[in-house]
Design an enzyme around this catalytic site. Sequence first.
Site, PDB file in Angstrom:
ATOM      1  N   GLY A  43       6.990  -3.414  -0.387  1.00 17.17           N
ATOM      2  CA  GLY A  43       6.327  -2.921   0.816  1.00 17.17           C
ATOM      3  C   GLY A  43       5.570  -1.648   0.536  1.00 17.17           C
ATOM      4  N   GLN A  48       1.210   6.058   2.233  1.00 16.14           N
ATOM      5  CA  GLN A  48       1.624   6.274   0.840  1.00 16.14           C
ATOM      6  C   GLN A  48       0.471   6.290  -0.146  1.00 16.14           C
ATOM      7  OE1 GLN A  48       4.793   3.065   1.240  1.00 16.14           O
ATOM      8  NE2 GLN A  48       5.722   4.357  -0.305  1.00 16.14           N
ATOM      9  N   CYS A  90      12.171   3.372  -2.646  1.00 10.76           N
ATOM     10  CA  CYS A  90      10.830   3.629  -2.100  1.00 10.76           C
ATOM     11  C   CYS A  90       9.898   3.977  -3.247  1.00 10.76           C
ATOM     12  CB  CYS A  90      10.909   4.788  -1.112  1.00 10.76           C
ATOM     13  SG  CYS A  90       9.318   5.222  -0.400  1.00 10.76           S
ATOM     14  N   LEU A  91       8.691   3.417  -3.216  1.00  9.34           N
ATOM     15  CA  LEU A  91       7.717   3.688  -4.283  1.00  9.34           C
ATOM     16  C   LEU A  91       7.300   5.150  -4.308  1.00  9.34           C
ATOM     17  CD1 LEU A  91       5.469   0.481  -4.080  1.00  9.34           C
ATOM     18  CD2 LEU A  91       7.289   0.999  -5.722  1.00  9.34           C
ATOM     19  N   HIS A 132      11.300   0.293   7.384  1.00 12.75           N
ATOM     20  CA  HIS A 132      11.019   1.299   6.350  1.00 12.75           C
ATOM     21  C   HIS A 132       9.530   1.665   6.346  1.00 12.75           C
ATOM     22  CE1 HIS A 132      11.684   2.910   2.078  1.00 12.75           C
ATOM     23  NE2 HIS A 132      10.366   2.866   2.182  1.00 12.75           N
ATOM     24  N   GLU A 133       8.668   0.633   6.398  1.00  8.42           N
ATOM     25  CA  GLU A 133       7.223   0.899   6.326  1.00  8.42           C
ATOM     26  C   GLU A 133       6.684   1.552   7.604  1.00  8.42           C
ATOM     27  OE1 GLU A 133       6.202   0.863   3.442  1.00  8.42           O
ATOM     28  OE2 GLU A 133       7.751  -0.420   2.599  1.00  8.42           O
ATOM     29  N   HIS A 136       7.230   5.169   7.454  1.00  6.84           N
ATOM     30  CA  HIS A 136       6.209   5.869   6.665  1.00  6.84           C
ATOM     31  C   HIS A 136       5.014   6.259   7.542  1.00  6.84           C
ATOM     32  CE1 HIS A 136       7.509   5.942   2.521  1.00  6.84           C
ATOM     33  NE2 HIS A 136       7.766   4.646   2.494  1.00  6.84           N
TER      34      HIS A 136
HETATM   35 CO    CO Z   1       8.805   3.606   1.080  1.00  3.35          CO
END
Ligand code: CO
Length: 168
Positions: A43, A48, A90-91, A132-133, A136
Amino acid sequence: MFEILKYPNKKLREKAKEVKKDENVRKIAEQMLKAMYSAPGIGLAATQVGIPLRIIVIDITPPDQPKNPIVLLNPLILQTEGKTKFEEGCLSLPGLFEEVERSSKIWFTGYDLNWKEVSGTAEGLLARAIQHEIDHLDGILFIDRLSPLKKKLAIRRYKELHSSTQTR
Ligand code: CO
């Protein structure tokens, strides 16, 4: 290729604005998917990659199966049910994995790339990824969902992980 911003980049704390029809949404979403797959991740939110617009992309398909990308524009969670804990990463916080409590079932809505309304329910990993997204897009990271002590320890561990290798 989009660069995925890493914690503690301040842009990750911005609240994203609603995306409008005239913006170059399709191109942004395609590039986000490319960045997500190459990371690899399941995701990614536009926040991000430094774009403060309400766009998220998700693909929870296992790597050995055909891709099944989901793009949601202006996503909203309408209702939730139950609570469940599961390990998340998380990226934007590479190397950090923590158990995070989320709603176990969600009713969500949003738009696809053709501006067709997409509504539905999600459970399991998909429900978790959507939550989660969307976080963000509101400038919230998964570490913010931990207890104050666990958050402090997680940030310390993250800094240790990345102290020897300079991250951009
Ligand atoms: Co994340």
